[in-house]
Design a protein around this motif. Structure first.
Motif, short mmCIF file in Angstrom:
data_model
loop_
_atom_site.label_atom_id
_atom_site.label_comp_id
_atom_site.label_asym_id
_atom_site.label_seq_id
_atom_site.Cartn_x
_atom_site.Cartn_y
_atom_site.Cartn_z
N THR A 87 47.83 67.90 39.75
CA THR A 87 47.91 68.65 41.01
C THR A 87 46.52 69.00 41.53
O THR A 87 46.35 69.35 42.67
CB THR A 87 48.73 69.93 40.85
OG1 THR A 87 48.14 70.74 39.84
CG2 THR A 87 50.16 69.61 40.50
N GLU A 88 45.50 68.89 40.67
CA GLU A 88 44.14 69.17 41.08
C GLU A 88 43.42 67.93 41.56
O GLU A 88 42.22 67.96 41.83
CB GLU A 88 43.37 69.81 39.93
CG GLU A 88 43.89 71.18 39.56
CD GLU A 88 43.15 71.80 38.39
OE1 GLU A 88 42.18 71.17 37.91
OE2 GLU A 88 43.53 72.88 37.97
N ALA A 89 44.12 66.81 41.66
CA ALA A 89 43.51 65.58 42.13
C ALA A 89 43.06 65.75 43.58
O ALA A 89 43.55 66.59 44.31
CB ALA A 89 44.51 64.43 42.02
N SER A 90 42.13 64.92 43.98
CA SER A 90 41.59 65.05 45.33
C SER A 90 42.66 64.85 46.38
O SER A 90 43.61 64.08 46.22
CB SER A 90 40.47 64.04 45.54
OG SER A 90 40.99 62.74 45.55
N ALA A 91 42.50 65.53 47.50
CA ALA A 91 43.50 65.49 48.59
C ALA A 91 43.61 64.11 49.18
O ALA A 91 44.67 63.74 49.67
CB ALA A 91 43.12 66.51 49.66
N GLU A 92 42.57 63.31 49.14
CA GLU A 92 42.64 61.99 49.74
C GLU A 92 43.60 61.05 49.02
O GLU A 92 44.08 60.09 49.58
CB GLU A 92 41.26 61.35 49.81
CG GLU A 92 40.71 60.95 48.47
CD GLU A 92 39.29 60.42 48.57
OE1 GLU A 92 39.03 59.36 47.99
OE2 GLU A 92 38.48 61.06 49.25
N THR A 108 43.77 61.16 39.47
CA THR A 108 45.15 61.32 39.04
C THR A 108 45.37 60.69 37.67
O THR A 108 46.01 61.27 36.81
CB THR A 108 46.11 60.66 40.05
OG1 THR A 108 45.95 61.32 41.30
CG2 THR A 108 47.55 60.78 39.59
N LEU A 109 44.81 59.51 37.47
CA LEU A 109 45.06 58.78 36.23
C LEU A 109 44.41 59.41 35.01
O LEU A 109 44.89 59.26 33.91
CB LEU A 109 44.58 57.33 36.39
CG LEU A 109 45.40 56.54 37.39
CD1 LEU A 109 44.68 55.24 37.75
CD2 LEU A 109 46.78 56.26 36.86
N LYS A 140 56.53 62.49 44.93
CA LYS A 140 55.35 63.32 44.68
C LYS A 140 55.29 63.86 43.25
O LYS A 140 54.83 64.96 42.99
CB LYS A 140 55.24 64.44 45.71
CG LYS A 140 55.16 63.92 47.13
CD LYS A 140 54.92 65.01 48.12
CE LYS A 140 54.96 64.57 49.55
NZ LYS A 140 54.51 63.30 49.94
N GLN A 141 55.78 63.04 42.33
CA GLN A 141 55.74 63.36 40.89
C GLN A 141 54.51 62.66 40.30
O GLN A 141 54.61 61.62 39.66
CB GLN A 141 57.02 62.89 40.21
CG GLN A 141 58.27 63.52 40.74
CD GLN A 141 58.34 64.98 40.37
OE1 GLN A 141 58.16 65.34 39.21
NE2 GLN A 141 58.60 65.82 41.35
N ARG A 142 53.33 63.23 40.56
CA ARG A 142 52.07 62.55 40.26
C ARG A 142 51.88 62.23 38.78
O ARG A 142 51.46 61.15 38.43
CB ARG A 142 50.91 63.37 40.81
CG ARG A 142 50.97 63.46 42.34
CD ARG A 142 49.88 64.30 42.92
NE ARG A 142 48.55 63.78 42.70
CZ ARG A 142 48.03 62.73 43.32
NH1 ARG A 142 48.74 62.06 44.18
NH2 ARG A 142 46.79 62.35 43.07
N GLU A 143 52.20 63.17 37.90
CA GLU A 143 52.00 62.92 36.48
C GLU A 143 52.94 61.81 35.99
O GLU A 143 52.52 60.91 35.25
CB GLU A 143 52.22 64.19 35.67
CG GLU A 143 51.89 64.03 34.21
CD GLU A 143 51.92 65.34 33.46
OE1 GLU A 143 51.97 65.28 32.22
OE2 GLU A 143 51.90 66.41 34.08
N ALA A 191 57.42 53.93 38.88
CA ALA A 191 56.21 54.60 39.38
C ALA A 191 56.25 54.77 40.89
O ALA A 191 55.89 55.83 41.42
CB ALA A 191 54.96 53.82 38.97
N VAL A 192 56.70 53.74 41.59
CA VAL A 192 56.79 53.81 43.06
C VAL A 192 57.76 54.91 43.48
O VAL A 192 57.48 55.69 44.40
CB VAL A 192 57.20 52.44 43.65
CG1 VAL A 192 57.55 52.56 45.12
CG2 VAL A 192 56.10 51.42 43.42
N ARG A 193 58.89 55.00 42.81
CA ARG A 193 59.87 56.04 43.14
C ARG A 193 59.30 57.43 42.86
O ARG A 193 59.44 58.34 43.65
CB ARG A 193 61.18 55.86 42.37
CG ARG A 193 61.94 54.57 42.65
CD ARG A 193 61.95 54.16 44.12
NE ARG A 193 62.47 52.83 44.33
CZ ARG A 193 61.74 51.73 44.49
NH1 ARG A 193 60.43 51.77 44.41
NH2 ARG A 193 62.31 50.57 44.73
N TYR A 194 58.63 57.57 41.71
CA TYR A 194 58.01 58.85 41.39
C TYR A 194 56.94 59.21 42.43
O TYR A 194 56.82 60.36 42.82
CB TYR A 194 57.36 58.82 40.00
CG TYR A 194 58.28 58.92 38.83
CD1 TYR A 194 59.47 59.64 38.89
CD2 TYR A 194 57.96 58.31 37.62
CE1 TYR A 194 60.31 59.76 37.79
CE2 TYR A 194 58.79 58.43 36.51
CZ TYR A 194 59.96 59.15 36.60
OH TYR A 194 60.78 59.27 35.51
#
Length: 87
Positions: A80-85, A73-74, A40-43, A33-36
């Motif tokens: 990709t539509e998750a909040s920018a923060e 995100t979760l 920037k592989q959010r899913e 998960a950390v590597r992803y």
């Protein structure tokens, strides 16, 4: 930067193989998960951290990364539509 990304991709590939062999290794899922996340592989990040939490819900490192992702995100069908923060 390209060199760093290639290192993270190789690390992600290593952990992908590792969890394929040892699917119950919670910390391997956290590391994946950390590597992803770095890539920037959010899913994929969300999927891996959820797997880690399902295997070891009391793992503080997994909980930390889970909390960092945020609920958008979760629980989003389109990360990709998750909040920018949280990016």
């Amino acid at each position: 930067m390209v060199h760093t990304a290639s290192v993270f991709w190789r690390a992600a590939e290593f952990f992908e193989r590792f969890v394929a062999t040892y699917p119950n290794a919670a910390m391997a899922w956290v590391n994946l998960a950390v590597r992803y996340r770095r890539l920037k592989q959010r899913e994929k990040t969300a999927q891996a951290i959820k797997k880690a939490m399902s295997l070891d819900p009391f793992n503080h490192t997994a909980q930390h990364h889970y909390d960092m992702l945020g609920p958008e995100t979760l629980h989003s069908s389109n990360p990709t539509e998750a909040s920018a923060e949280n990016r």
